[in-house]
Design a protein around this motif. Sequence first.
Motif, mmCIF file in Angstrom:
data_model
loop_
_atom_site.group_PDB
_atom_site.id
_atom_site.type_symbol
_atom_site.label_atom_id
_atom_site.label_comp_id
_atom_site.label_asym_id
_atom_site.label_seq_id
_atom_site.Cartn_x
_atom_site.Cartn_y
_atom_site.Cartn_z
ATOM 1 N N GLY A 130 -30.953 24.838 31.401
ATOM 2 C CA GLY A 130 -30.455 26.190 31.150
ATOM 3 C C GLY A 130 -31.580 27.119 30.746
ATOM 4 N N LEU A 131 -32.456 26.626 29.868
ATOM 5 C CA LEU A 131 -33.585 27.450 29.406
ATOM 6 C C LEU A 131 -34.547 27.737 30.562
ATOM 7 N N ALA A 132 -34.812 26.693 31.372
ATOM 8 C CA ALA A 132 -35.738 26.882 32.501
ATOM 9 C C ALA A 132 -35.134 27.841 33.528
ATOM 10 N N LEU A 133 -33.821 27.807 33.638
ATOM 11 C CA LEU A 133 -33.135 28.706 34.571
ATOM 12 C C LEU A 133 -33.288 30.175 34.123
ATOM 13 N N ILE A 134 -33.353 30.364 32.821
ATOM 14 C CA ILE A 134 -33.588 31.720 32.305
ATOM 15 C C ILE A 134 -34.987 32.174 32.742
ATOM 16 N N THR A 135 -35.961 31.275 32.590
ATOM 17 C CA THR A 135 -37.324 31.593 33.033
ATOM 18 C C THR A 135 -37.322 31.910 34.522
ATOM 19 N N LEU A 136 -36.621 31.069 35.307
ATOM 20 C CA LEU A 136 -36.578 31.269 36.760
ATOM 21 C C LEU A 136 -35.935 32.622 37.100
ATOM 22 N N SER A 137 -34.869 32.946 36.378
ATOM 23 C CA SER A 137 -34.191 34.227 36.625
ATOM 24 C C SER A 137 -35.122 35.380 36.331
ATOM 25 N N VAL A 138 -35.837 35.291 35.199
ATOM 26 C CA VAL A 138 -36.778 36.370 34.849
ATOM 27 C C VAL A 138 -37.874 36.446 35.902
ATOM 28 N N MET A 139 -38.331 35.269 36.380
ATOM 29 C CA MET A 139 -39.371 35.237 37.409
ATOM 30 C C MET A 139 -38.901 35.983 38.653
ATOM 31 N N ILE A 140 -37.718 35.609 39.156
ATOM 32 C CA ILE A 140 -37.244 36.165 40.430
ATOM 33 C C ILE A 140 -36.709 37.582 40.252
ATOM 34 N N PHE A 141 -35.710 37.733 39.386
ATOM 35 C CA PHE A 141 -35.060 39.049 39.269
ATOM 36 C C PHE A 141 -35.966 40.060 38.570
ATOM 37 N N GLY A 142 -36.747 39.583 37.623
ATOM 38 C CA GLY A 142 -37.709 40.470 36.952
ATOM 39 C C GLY A 142 -38.712 41.021 37.954
ATOM 40 N N ALA A 143 -39.218 40.125 38.822
ATOM 41 C CA ALA A 143 -40.209 40.548 39.820
ATOM 42 C C ALA A 143 -39.580 41.501 40.835
ATOM 43 N N ILE A 144 -38.329 41.224 41.224
ATOM 44 C CA ILE A 144 -37.649 42.115 42.186
ATOM 45 C C ILE A 144 -37.417 43.487 41.547
ATOM 46 N N LEU A 145 -37.010 43.472 40.286
ATOM 47 C CA LEU A 145 -36.782 44.738 39.580
ATOM 48 C C LEU A 145 -38.080 45.526 39.415
ATOM 49 N N LYS A 146 -39.130 44.786 39.140
ATOM 50 C CA LYS A 146 -40.417 45.434 38.841
ATOM 51 C C LYS A 146 -41.129 45.901 40.117
ATOM 52 N N ASN A 147 -41.241 44.990 41.076
ATOM 53 C CA ASN A 147 -42.032 45.309 42.278
ATOM 54 C C ASN A 147 -41.171 45.580 43.512
ATOM 55 N N GLY A 148 -39.851 45.432 43.398
ATOM 56 C CA GLY A 148 -38.978 45.595 44.568
ATOM 57 C C GLY A 148 -38.950 44.307 45.369
#
Lengths: 254, 180
Positions: A130-148
């Motif tokens: 669950g914790l690693a999934l949070i990291t993965l979500s931030v990795m993917i969705f954070g990057a999409i939000l930040k860089n498109g």
Amino acid sequence: MDNSFNLDQYIKHHVLDSQEWKLPFLPTIHLPEFLSLHGLMLMLCSFFLIIIFCVLYDKKKRVPTGLTNVLEIFVLFIRNEISIANLGDKDGRKMAPLFCTFFFFILGLNLMGMIPLFSTATANINVTGGLALITLSVMIFGAILKNGPHGFFKALKPSGVPVPALLIIVPVEFLGLFIKAIALTIRLYANMLSGHIVIIAMLGTVILIGAGALPAVGLAVFISLLEILVAFLQAYIFTLLSAMFIGQIHHPDH
Amino acid sequence: MKNNNDSIHTSEEQPSTHHEKPFISPDVGMMLLTWVTFFLLFAVLQKFAWKPILALLDSREKDLRQSLENADKVQKELSELDETRKEIIAKAESKGQTLLDQSRKAAVEAAKIIERKAREESQIMLENTLREIKDEKEKAQSSLRTESAQIAIALAGKLIEKNLDDKKNRDLVDQFIQEI
């Protein structure tokens, strides 16, 4: 010697999740179906962290002392050496709360496992997953939000690589994101579980063999001390790697 | 694993409610609970802990940087002040020396003037005294002359009374008068 004693069962009983919370000198508490022992540990840890950081941490002192000072060292370290070091000054400061929560939550769960009253929730693969999934979500969705979306896929594509090679590299890089998350999951889970298995096995031999195995208690104490180090180390490693992975995908140029 | 399970079932210590689980058993509920707990914890800590704590750290860092800069500035000002102080002292010393020289020169000059005046005054006084002495002398001489003439006249009168006839005496008186 107790012939009915089963070491394998004894170990599993101590390290695996259950619906019972055994308290010393008190009757066993039977937990409801929706809440397992590890789930309760997660909540207790959150409660302790809220008490520590919202009540005990003195935010008014100009010069911190005691507990505030100790906690501040960790907070400063996470902000400067983990968050800012991997995400740059602007993003690093913005993301520092997430990494602070990661670190203290994991550290709290790890250390609670060292206290006989509690259980190790990080020795449960669902918690670490669950914790690693949070990291993965931030990795993917954070990057999409930040860089498109375009920026996100661009981050998977290393520059200066010929097009045919990209056909292999891009899927591998994409898979790499998940593998990184799985690696985070397994690393924390295996480290916390194995330490406890060793300690319980050592103590179990005393029950199994009797007084002859008493030196194993000394070994168990030594492993316990090592486990305290591992508790800090694994919390640090999980946080650091999360920051590194997030930093890599958020700032592909660096 | 099967053997283990068998042994577990035969164990007398096992509570009847214990669920046999493998080490790795995916449990979405547990994962969801982890998320919910984590995000609730994150939300609470973000509002009541991380925000104020990180703001405090930032402000302290800023304060520290500012204090250090201020300390440097104060140090610089102090050294400048020290230099100015030294300059002022040096100027004051040279001015004092000049004043001392000037006053010494003035004193020497004043002493010379006083000495000259004293000399002149004493000269005048000396001259006056000499003149007075001379006058007194002349006065004494004149009074002596008058007195002696009167004595001579008296003496001559007496002599005339006794030896008027004597020619020699008369000559003597004459000579005497002449000498006076």
